[in-house]
Design a protein around this motif. Structure first.
Motif, PDB file in Angstrom:
ATOM      1  N   GLU A  94      -5.412   7.284   4.644  1.00 14.20           N
ATOM      2  CA  GLU A  94      -4.767   8.005   3.551  1.00 14.20           C
ATOM      3  C   GLU A  94      -5.506   7.778   2.234  1.00 14.20           C
ATOM      4  O   GLU A  94      -5.716   8.726   1.457  1.00 14.20           O
ATOM      5  CB  GLU A  94      -3.306   7.559   3.400  1.00 14.20           C
ATOM      6  CG  GLU A  94      -2.594   8.245   2.234  1.00 14.20           C
ATOM      7  CD  GLU A  94      -1.163   7.770   2.050  1.00 14.20           C
ATOM      8  OE1 GLU A  94      -0.534   8.204   1.066  1.00 14.20           O
ATOM      9  OE2 GLU A  94      -0.683   6.968   2.875  1.00 14.20           O
ATOM     10  N   HIS A  95      -5.900   6.517   1.977  1.00 10.98           N
ATOM     11  CA  HIS A  95      -6.589   6.246   0.715  1.00 10.98           C
ATOM     12  C   HIS A  95      -7.929   6.976   0.647  1.00 10.98           C
ATOM     13  O   HIS A  95      -8.282   7.527  -0.403  1.00 10.98           O
ATOM     14  CB  HIS A  95      -6.809   4.741   0.536  1.00 10.98           C
ATOM     15  CG  HIS A  95      -7.392   4.387  -0.791  1.00 10.98           C
ATOM     16  ND1 HIS A  95      -6.627   4.250  -1.929  1.00 10.98           N
ATOM     17  CD2 HIS A  95      -8.684   4.186  -1.179  1.00 10.98           C
ATOM     18  CE1 HIS A  95      -7.408   3.969  -2.949  1.00 10.98           C
ATOM     19  NE2 HIS A  95      -8.663   3.920  -2.525  1.00 10.98           N
TER      20      HIS A  95
ATOM     21  N   TYR B   3     -12.892   3.093  -0.285  1.00  8.63           N
ATOM     22  CA  TYR B   3     -12.330   2.083   0.608  1.00  8.63           C
ATOM     23  C   TYR B   3     -13.431   1.189   1.159  1.00  8.63           C
ATOM     24  O   TYR B   3     -14.436   1.667   1.688  1.00  8.63           O
ATOM     25  CB  TYR B   3     -11.590   2.749   1.771  1.00  8.63           C
ATOM     26  CG  TYR B   3     -11.063   1.778   2.800  1.00  8.63           C
ATOM     27  CD1 TYR B   3     -10.026   0.920   2.491  1.00  8.63           C
ATOM     28  CD2 TYR B   3     -11.612   1.729   4.084  1.00  8.63           C
ATOM     29  CE1 TYR B   3      -9.532   0.024   3.438  1.00  8.63           C
ATOM     30  CE2 TYR B   3     -11.130   0.842   5.030  1.00  8.63           C
ATOM     31  CZ  TYR B   3     -10.090  -0.012   4.704  1.00  8.63           C
ATOM     32  OH  TYR B   3      -9.618  -0.889   5.637  1.00  8.63           O
TER      33      TYR B   3
ATOM     34  N   PRO C 224       0.771   4.635  -2.489  1.00 10.53           N
ATOM     35  CA  PRO C 224      -0.651   4.342  -2.648  1.00 10.53           C
ATOM     36  C   PRO C 224      -0.944   3.797  -4.041  1.00 10.53           C
ATOM     37  O   PRO C 224      -0.449   4.314  -5.039  1.00 10.53           O
ATOM     38  CB  PRO C 224      -1.317   5.712  -2.443  1.00 10.53           C
ATOM     39  CG  PRO C 224      -0.334   6.483  -1.634  1.00 10.53           C
ATOM     40  CD  PRO C 224       1.015   6.036  -2.091  1.00 10.53           C
TER      41      PRO C 224
ATOM     42  N   HIS D 205      -3.121   3.478   6.389  1.00 13.00           N
ATOM     43  CA  HIS D 205      -3.209   3.428   4.933  1.00 13.00           C
ATOM     44  C   HIS D 205      -4.646   3.610   4.447  1.00 13.00           C
ATOM     45  O   HIS D 205      -4.873   4.251   3.410  1.00 13.00           O
ATOM     46  CB  HIS D 205      -2.644   2.104   4.413  1.00 13.00           C
ATOM     47  CG  HIS D 205      -1.152   2.070   4.385  1.00 13.00           C
ATOM     48  ND1 HIS D 205      -0.407   2.843   3.521  1.00 13.00           N
ATOM     49  CD2 HIS D 205      -0.252   1.354   5.117  1.00 13.00           C
ATOM     50  CE1 HIS D 205       0.876   2.607   3.711  1.00 13.00           C
ATOM     51  NE2 HIS D 205       1.004   1.719   4.680  1.00 13.00           N
ATOM     52  N   SER D 206      -5.600   3.067   5.175  1.00 15.75           N
ATOM     53  CA  SER D 206      -6.994   3.238   4.752  1.00 15.75           C
ATOM     54  C   SER D 206      -7.419   4.696   4.879  1.00 15.75           C
ATOM     55  O   SER D 206      -8.127   5.226   4.013  1.00 15.75           O
ATOM     56  CB  SER D 206      -7.913   2.341   5.582  1.00 15.75           C
ATOM     57  OG  SER D 206      -7.882   2.686   6.950  1.00 15.75           O
TER      58      SER D 206
ATOM     59  N   ARG E  47      -6.881  10.190  -6.009  1.00 10.47           N
ATOM     60  CA  ARG E  47      -7.032   8.825  -6.509  1.00 10.47           C
ATOM     61  C   ARG E  47      -8.499   8.579  -6.824  1.00 10.47           C
ATOM     62  O   ARG E  47      -9.399   9.078  -6.136  1.00 10.47           O
ATOM     63  CB  ARG E  47      -6.573   7.796  -5.476  1.00 10.47           C
ATOM     64  CG  ARG E  47      -5.084   7.789  -5.164  1.00 10.47           C
ATOM     65  CD  ARG E  47      -4.269   7.217  -6.332  1.00 10.47           C
ATOM     66  NE  ARG E  47      -2.863   7.094  -5.955  1.00 10.47           N
ATOM     67  CZ  ARG E  47      -1.972   8.071  -6.042  1.00 10.47           C
ATOM     68  NH1 ARG E  47      -2.362   9.280  -6.448  1.00 10.47           N
ATOM     69  NH2 ARG E  47      -0.712   7.878  -5.713  1.00 10.47           N
TER      70      ARG E  47
ATOM     71  N   LEU F 203       0.808  -1.233   0.000  1.00  4.97           N
ATOM     72  CA  LEU F 203       0.000   0.000   0.000  1.00  4.97           C
ATOM     73  C   LEU F 203       0.833   1.271   0.000  1.00  4.97           C
ATOM     74  O   LEU F 203       0.290   2.367   0.053  1.00  4.97           O
ATOM     75  CB  LEU F 203      -0.927  -0.012   1.218  1.00  4.97           C
ATOM     76  CG  LEU F 203      -1.889  -1.201   1.311  1.00  4.97           C
ATOM     77  CD1 LEU F 203      -2.730  -1.107   2.568  1.00  4.97           C
ATOM     78  CD2 LEU F 203      -2.770  -1.307   0.078  1.00  4.97           C
ATOM     79  N   ASP F 204       2.146   1.144  -0.044  1.00  5.44           N
ATOM     80  CA  ASP F 204       3.032   2.303  -0.085  1.00  5.44           C
ATOM     81  C   ASP F 204       4.053   2.097  -1.208  1.00  5.44           C
ATOM     82  O   ASP F 204       4.872   1.181  -1.122  1.00  5.44           O
ATOM     83  CB  ASP F 204       3.744   2.469   1.258  1.00  5.44           C
ATOM     84  CG  ASP F 204       4.543   3.761   1.345  1.00  5.44           C
ATOM     85  OD1 ASP F 204       4.313   4.648   0.503  1.00  5.44           O
ATOM     86  OD2 ASP F 204       5.382   3.871   2.256  1.00  5.44           O
TER      87      ASP F 204
ATOM     88  N   ARG G  16      -7.208  10.580  -0.141  1.00  3.05           N
ATOM     89  CA  ARG G  16      -6.803  10.743  -1.544  1.00  3.05           C
ATOM     90  C   ARG G  16      -8.009  10.601  -2.479  1.00  3.05           C
ATOM     91  O   ARG G  16      -8.078  11.261  -3.511  1.00  3.05           O
ATOM     92  CB  ARG G  16      -5.722   9.731  -1.903  1.00  3.05           C
ATOM     93  CG  ARG G  16      -4.353  10.042  -1.292  1.00  3.05           C
ATOM     94  CD  ARG G  16      -3.313   9.011  -1.708  1.00  3.05           C
ATOM     95  NE  ARG G  16      -2.013   9.319  -1.156  1.00  3.05           N
ATOM     96  CZ  ARG G  16      -1.140  10.162  -1.684  1.00  3.05           C
ATOM     97  NH1 ARG G  16      -1.435  10.786  -2.827  1.00  3.05           N
ATOM     98  NH2 ARG G  16       0.032  10.376  -1.113  1.00  3.05           N
TER      99      ARG G  16
END
Length: 373
Positions: free
Chosen positions: A268-269, A360, A219, A265-266, A300, A216-217, A272
């Motif tokens: 951040e997604h 997500y 993204p 990460h979720s 994203r 996930l990095d 984005r």
């Protein structure tokens, strides 16, 4: 909403030594249902399971996983396993002690002086076991030419013992060999760190036992369906003995790493995705300049779907479960993994999500109760 059919399928596999049979069982179910991973990340035993998957053609993967885990259970002693209760606890404890004293055939053996280095007058040592026997086993169950062709990329995690940094070896960039697996499985002080390219590397379970970061990095730009297979469960009952306290401490320490990483990460997604939605309202003439251009770059539109499973140890398992390689326990863990993944895929295909947000979707497929004995 189900994942889009064109989604990239990713698989993150955690470390946990003998508990890794659970991860192998989850893959058997994925394979049977047609969810073949396009990319895999792994830590410690998860990296080995991942290498067996990526380093064999699809029709041989489950058989090679079986071969490895049959090797891991070789030499199980003490007769047939009781089904449950105190008798099974004693049986498991005897097998963990067997591993501590004798190692595991084809996996690792006691070091000299190893544990005896604590005795005054003995030379110092940094580990209890020597993992060199693992080399021949890996060479037998993994086609390293196929693995390094990176048709299914594998990302192997490790930690630098001198500065605490994460280190990743990606078969799309680096040709990996058995030494990389000795490094990722070197959980100190059980196993000695391994020097690779001047760095003193060890098991990443110290900082990141379930390597979502590797998937996930940065993204993802495209739709991603990511399966995370943890070998520890943060949730559990209150402990009532020293052994239960130690087991709970291990489960919490290892599993909460992954939960924190996944949450970061979720989040951040989702942000984005919101940025991407806002960018659609920026006039085309402004999309190439200043902050507006940066907004477009950071946004994203891809969908991230995460399915999380975790091994919930049975009541007869002990704090030493990572060293308990009895055939009965290996077979049980494999079967629980297979059953858990089948249930997770049912939830996924039914669209029975735990969380839905901007771009997500999360499926919490962890067990609410222990598997029946």
């Amino acid at each position: 909403m189900r994942p889009r059919p064109e989604s990239t399928v990713a698989l993150a596999l955690a470390g946990g030594n003998a508990l890794g049979a659970y991860g192998a069982g989850t893959y058997e179910a994925m394979h049977a249902r047609g969810y073949l991973p396009h990319i895999i990340s792994g830590a410690s035993i998860g990296a080995i399971n991942g290498a067996i998957i990526a380093g064999n053609p699809p029709e041989q993967r489950v058989a090679k996983l079986r071969e490895f885990w049959n090797q891991a259970a070789t030499g199980s002693a003490f007769g047939l396993a009781p089904s449950s209760g105190k008798a099974r606890e004693m049986y498991n404890s005897a097998h963990a002690l067997q591993t501590l004293l004798l190692g595991r055939p084809g996996l690792f053996k006691p070091r000299v002086p190893g544990l005896m280095s604590i005795v005054p007058g003995m030379p110092p040592d940094v580990a209890l076991f020597d993992s060199q026997p693992l080399v021949a086993t890996l060479e037998r169950v993994i086609d390293f030419d196929l693995l390094n062709a990176a048709a299914v990329p594998l990302v192997i995690g490790a930690v630098d013992m001198e500065n605490g940094e994460s280190v990743f070896f990606d078969t799309r960039k680096t040709r990996v060999a058995t030494v990389h697996f000795l490094a990722t499985t070197a959980f100190t002080p059980g196993f000695p760190p391994v020097e690779i390219e001047g760095r003193w590397l060890a098991d990443p379970g110290l900082i990141s036992n379930l390597p979502f970061d590797a998937l996930l990095d940065p993204p993802p730009q495209d739709d991603l369906l990511c399966f995370g297979i943890d070998l520890f469960e943060a949730r559990g009952a209150r402990p009532h003995s020293l052994d239960e306290s130690l087991e709970r401490s291990q489960d919490i320490a290892f599993s909460t790493q992954a939960l924190r990483t996944l949450e970061a990460h979720s989040r951040e997604h989702r942000l984005r995705h919101i940025i991407g939605e806002l960018a659609q309202h920026v006039p085309a003439a402004r999309r190439k300049d200043g902050a507006a251009a940066q907004l477009v770059v950071e946004g994203r539109s891809s969908e991230l779907t995460v399915v999380l499973l975790a091994y919930l140890a049975r009541e007869h398992e002990l704090a030493a479960k990572m060293l308990e390689f009895s055939r009965a326990s290996i077979d049980e863990r494999w079967e629980v993994g297979r059953v858990d993944m089948m249930a997770a895929l049912d939830k996924l295909e039914a669209g029975d999500a735990t969380t839905r947000d901007h771009g997500y979707t999360f499926y919490d497929a962890r067990r609410a109760s222990r598997a029946p004995a």
